[in-house]
Design an enzyme around this catalytic site. Sequence first.
Site, PDB file in Angstrom:
ATOM      1  N   SER A  10       0.589  -1.138  -0.043  1.00  0.00           N
ATOM      2  CA  SER A  10      -0.015  -0.047  -0.005  1.00  0.00           C
ATOM      3  C   SER A  10       0.928   1.052   0.091  1.00  0.00           C
ATOM      4  O   SER A  10       0.368   2.396  -0.258  1.00  0.00           O
ATOM      5  CB  SER A  10      -0.903   0.096   1.268  1.00  0.00           C
ATOM      6  OG  SER A  10      -0.090  -0.281   2.443  1.00  0.00           O
ATOM      7  N   GLY A  47      -3.133   0.760 -12.781  1.00  0.00           N
ATOM      8  CA  GLY A  47      -4.201   0.443 -13.858  1.00  0.00           C
ATOM      9  C   GLY A  47      -5.350  -0.644 -13.492  1.00  0.00           C
ATOM     10  O   GLY A  47      -5.964  -0.759 -14.480  1.00  0.00           O
ATOM     11  N   GLY A  50      -4.908  -5.687 -10.822  1.00  0.00           N
ATOM     12  CA  GLY A  50      -4.551  -6.398  -9.616  1.00  0.00           C
ATOM     13  C   GLY A  50      -5.819  -6.351  -8.767  1.00  0.00           C
ATOM     14  O   GLY A  50      -6.969  -5.965  -9.125  1.00  0.00           O
ATOM     15  N   SER A 137      17.357  -5.819   5.115  1.00  0.00           N
ATOM     16  CA  SER A 137      17.678  -4.490   5.533  1.00  0.00           C
ATOM     17  C   SER A 137      19.248  -4.665   5.799  1.00  0.00           C
ATOM     18  O   SER A 137      19.859  -5.693   6.154  1.00  0.00           O
ATOM     19  CB  SER A 137      17.044  -3.995   6.691  1.00  0.00           C
ATOM     20  OG  SER A 137      17.750  -2.831   7.257  1.00  0.00           O
ATOM     21  N   TYR A 150      14.643  -5.754  15.316  1.00  0.00           N
ATOM     22  CA  TYR A 150      14.652  -5.495  13.717  1.00  0.00           C
ATOM     23  C   TYR A 150      15.686  -6.137  12.991  1.00  0.00           C
ATOM     24  O   TYR A 150      15.661  -7.020  12.079  1.00  0.00           O
ATOM     25  CB  TYR A 150      14.715  -3.841  13.450  1.00  0.00           C
ATOM     26  CG  TYR A 150      14.496  -3.568  12.073  1.00  0.00           C
ATOM     27  CD1 TYR A 150      13.310  -3.437  11.345  1.00  0.00           C
ATOM     28  CD2 TYR A 150      15.420  -3.269  11.437  1.00  0.00           C
ATOM     29  CE1 TYR A 150      12.961  -3.079  10.089  1.00  0.00           C
ATOM     30  CE2 TYR A 150      15.430  -2.816   9.790  1.00  0.00           C
ATOM     31  CZ  TYR A 150      14.249  -2.845   9.105  1.00  0.00           C
ATOM     32  OH  TYR A 150      13.796  -2.508   7.826  1.00  0.00           O
ATOM     33  N   ALA A 152      17.452  -8.667  14.283  1.00  0.00           N
ATOM     34  CA  ALA A 152      17.381 -10.178  14.370  1.00  0.00           C
ATOM     35  C   ALA A 152      16.492 -10.652  13.309  1.00  0.00           C
ATOM     36  O   ALA A 152      16.550 -11.659  12.880  1.00  0.00           O
ATOM     37  CB  ALA A 152      16.748 -10.280  15.798  1.00  0.00           C
ATOM     38  N   ALA A 153      15.197  -9.780  13.222  1.00  0.00           N
ATOM     39  CA  ALA A 153      14.114 -10.343  12.298  1.00  0.00           C
ATOM     40  C   ALA A 153      14.671 -10.192  10.836  1.00  0.00           C
ATOM     41  O   ALA A 153      14.643 -11.295  10.233  1.00  0.00           O
ATOM     42  CB  ALA A 153      13.180  -9.510  12.286  1.00  0.00           C
ATOM     43  N   ILE A 183      16.125   4.405   2.692  1.00  0.00           N
ATOM     44  CA  ILE A 183      15.305   4.779   1.608  1.00  0.00           C
ATOM     45  C   ILE A 183      14.097   5.782   1.721  1.00  0.00           C
ATOM     46  O   ILE A 183      13.689   5.564   2.927  1.00  0.00           O
ATOM     47  CB  ILE A 183      14.564   3.332   0.901  1.00  0.00           C
ATOM     48  CG1 ILE A 183      15.674   2.382   0.671  1.00  0.00           C
ATOM     49  CG2 ILE A 183      13.799   3.695  -0.341  1.00  0.00           C
ATOM     50  CD1 ILE A 183      16.730   2.630  -0.245  1.00  0.00           C
ATOM     51  N   GLU A 229      20.943 -15.356  -2.716  1.00  0.00           N
ATOM     52  CA  GLU A 229      21.686 -14.074  -2.726  1.00  0.00           C
ATOM     53  C   GLU A 229      21.119 -13.001  -1.877  1.00  0.00           C
ATOM     54  O   GLU A 229      19.701 -12.945  -1.935  1.00  0.00           O
ATOM     55  CB  GLU A 229      21.965 -13.675  -4.331  1.00  0.00           C
ATOM     56  CG  GLU A 229      23.120 -12.623  -4.575  1.00  0.00           C
ATOM     57  CD  GLU A 229      24.455 -13.448  -4.096  1.00  0.00           C
ATOM     58  OE1 GLU A 229      25.105 -12.739  -3.213  1.00  0.00           O
ATOM     59  OE2 GLU A 229      24.984 -14.148  -4.440  1.00  0.00           O
TER      60      GLU A 229
HETATM   61  P1  NAP Z   1       6.622   1.795   4.956  1.00  0.00           P
HETATM   62  O1  NAP Z   1       6.573   2.768   4.139  1.00  0.00           O
HETATM   63  O2  NAP Z   1       6.464   2.194   6.517  1.00  0.00           O
HETATM   64  O3  NAP Z   1       5.367   0.714   4.354  1.00  0.00           O
HETATM   65  C1  NAP Z   1       5.213  -0.211   5.087  1.00  0.00           C
HETATM   66  C2  NAP Z   1       4.075  -1.308   4.509  1.00  0.00           C
HETATM   67  O4  NAP Z   1       4.144  -2.570   5.089  1.00  0.00           O
HETATM   68  C3  NAP Z   1       2.742  -0.734   4.260  1.00  0.00           C
HETATM   69  O5  NAP Z   1       2.206  -0.999   3.134  1.00  0.00           O
HETATM   70  C4  NAP Z   1       2.016  -1.198   5.386  1.00  0.00           C
HETATM   71  O6  NAP Z   1       0.775  -1.428   5.142  1.00  0.00           O
HETATM   72  C5  NAP Z   1       2.689  -2.585   5.443  1.00  0.00           C
HETATM   73  N1  NAP Z   1       2.672  -3.355   6.625  1.00  0.00           N
HETATM   74  C6  NAP Z   1       3.119  -3.054   7.883  1.00  0.00           C
HETATM   75  N2  NAP Z   1       2.749  -4.095   8.690  1.00  0.00           N
HETATM   76  C7  NAP Z   1       2.138  -5.090   7.986  1.00  0.00           C
HETATM   77  C8  NAP Z   1       1.168  -6.156   8.593  1.00  0.00           C
HETATM   78  N3  NAP Z   1       1.526  -6.566   9.708  1.00  0.00           N
HETATM   79  N4  NAP Z   1       0.533  -6.741   7.571  1.00  0.00           N
HETATM   80  C9  NAP Z   1       0.594  -6.263   6.335  1.00  0.00           C
HETATM   81  N5  NAP Z   1       1.149  -5.124   5.888  1.00  0.00           N
HETATM   82  C10 NAP Z   1       1.976  -4.520   6.701  1.00  0.00           C
HETATM   83  O7  NAP Z   1       7.985   1.089   4.857  1.00  0.00           O
HETATM   84  P2  NAP Z   1       8.859   0.871   3.680  1.00  0.00           P
HETATM   85  O8  NAP Z   1       9.915   1.883   3.984  1.00  0.00           O
HETATM   86  O9  NAP Z   1       8.240   0.819   2.363  1.00  0.00           O
HETATM   87  O10 NAP Z   1       9.423  -0.637   4.057  1.00  0.00           O
HETATM   88  C11 NAP Z   1       9.101  -1.575   3.126  1.00  0.00           C
HETATM   89  C12 NAP Z   1      10.235  -2.818   3.760  1.00  0.00           C
HETATM   90  O11 NAP Z   1      11.217  -2.378   3.272  1.00  0.00           O
HETATM   91  C13 NAP Z   1      10.132  -3.185   5.015  1.00  0.00           C
HETATM   92  O12 NAP Z   1      10.109  -4.698   5.303  1.00  0.00           O
HETATM   93  C14 NAP Z   1      11.410  -2.481   5.635  1.00  0.00           C
HETATM   94  O13 NAP Z   1      11.802  -3.278   6.915  1.00  0.00           O
HETATM   95  C15 NAP Z   1      12.293  -2.616   4.636  1.00  0.00           C
HETATM   96  N6  NAP Z   1      13.447  -1.694   4.625  1.00  0.00           N
HETATM   97  C16 NAP Z   1      13.139  -0.101   4.369  1.00  0.00           C
HETATM   98  C17 NAP Z   1      14.138   0.502   4.552  1.00  0.00           C
HETATM   99  C18 NAP Z   1      13.845   2.152   4.527  1.00  0.00           C
HETATM  100  O14 NAP Z   1      14.770   2.780   4.666  1.00  0.00           O
HETATM  101  N7  NAP Z   1      12.619   2.630   4.223  1.00  0.00           N
HETATM  102  C19 NAP Z   1      15.390   0.298   4.522  1.00  0.00           C
HETATM  103  C20 NAP Z   1      15.784  -1.018   4.697  1.00  0.00           C
HETATM  104  C21 NAP Z   1      14.554  -2.138   4.708  1.00  0.00           C
HETATM  105  P3  NAP Z   1      -0.483  -0.432   5.919  1.00  0.00           P
HETATM  106  O15 NAP Z   1      -0.347   0.774   4.911  1.00  0.00           O
HETATM  107  O16 NAP Z   1      -1.558  -0.938   5.826  1.00  0.00           O
HETATM  108  O17 NAP Z   1      -0.013   0.179   7.005  1.00  0.00           O
END
Ligand code: NAP
Length: 239
Positions: A10, A47, A50, A137, A150, A152-153, A183, A229
Amino acid sequence: MKCALVTGGSRGIGRAICAKLSAMGYYVLINYKNNTAEANTTLQQIGGNGELLQFDVADKAQINDVLGGWIAANSDKIIEVLVNNAGIREDSLMAWLKDEQWDNVIKTSLDSFFYVTRLVLEGMMMNRYGRIINVVSLSGLKGHAGQVNYSAAKAGVIGATKALAQEVGRSGITVNAVAPGFIKTDMTEGLDEKELKKQIPVNRFGTAEEVAHAVGFLASKEAGYITAEVLSINGGLYS
Ligand code: NAP
């Protein structure tokens, strides 16, 4: 019909991945937790090619009901690509980390990998083709102070990526991870980019589209010899 499932589609990185996979010809299942309006915006941006699939990836009963229900009701459709992207961070130094902060983060990233992927894997194995990409990450590679939960996960998902790749390679399924650094998304809103970018060799935060580009590459047929990878997308930040 060939489908791709993107958890957390989303907003942020997940939304950009939905757009990339849609441009590659996939019908995209857009998972999200709460934000129906934002999920609809993603659907509009691709579009309408999905559908929304609302479930909490931290809740195995919801995964089984909603995703399991979709799979049972759509035996004509094949999920070829799975992107485990949904994630949260609940940062605190370990000494003050609460039980629920530990549980929430581990369930959302690590448990969800297991419960979502196991459901989707069966169809991929029958189809003898699949692409699984886990969004991890830099914190899962090097660890980050204030992010024991985080880190650890994400490290757990990296281990699982490498193990599952070895189990399913013979079935034409690849399993890889992408490891973003900083990001620009809601998740990093409030971080001091001006200060933090000084540590980043390319001198800026990355974009969701740059992560999606790498995911699209790993999701392509041509990437079939790349598996187990972890691809870093961090502007050279690895200290
Ligand atoms: P974001 O902008 O906070 O978006 C999070 C997304 O995950 C939203 O679509 C949210 O849905 C969904 N979500 C959260 N908890 C959920 C749950 N329990 N069930 C289903 N959907 C859930 O985060 P993002 O920055 O795009 O991060 C995406 C991924 O990249 C994550 O795994 C994050 O750890 C990883 N990551 C991000 C960064 C960064 O710098 N941004 C860096 C390293 C890794 P809703 O809209 O409904 O809340």
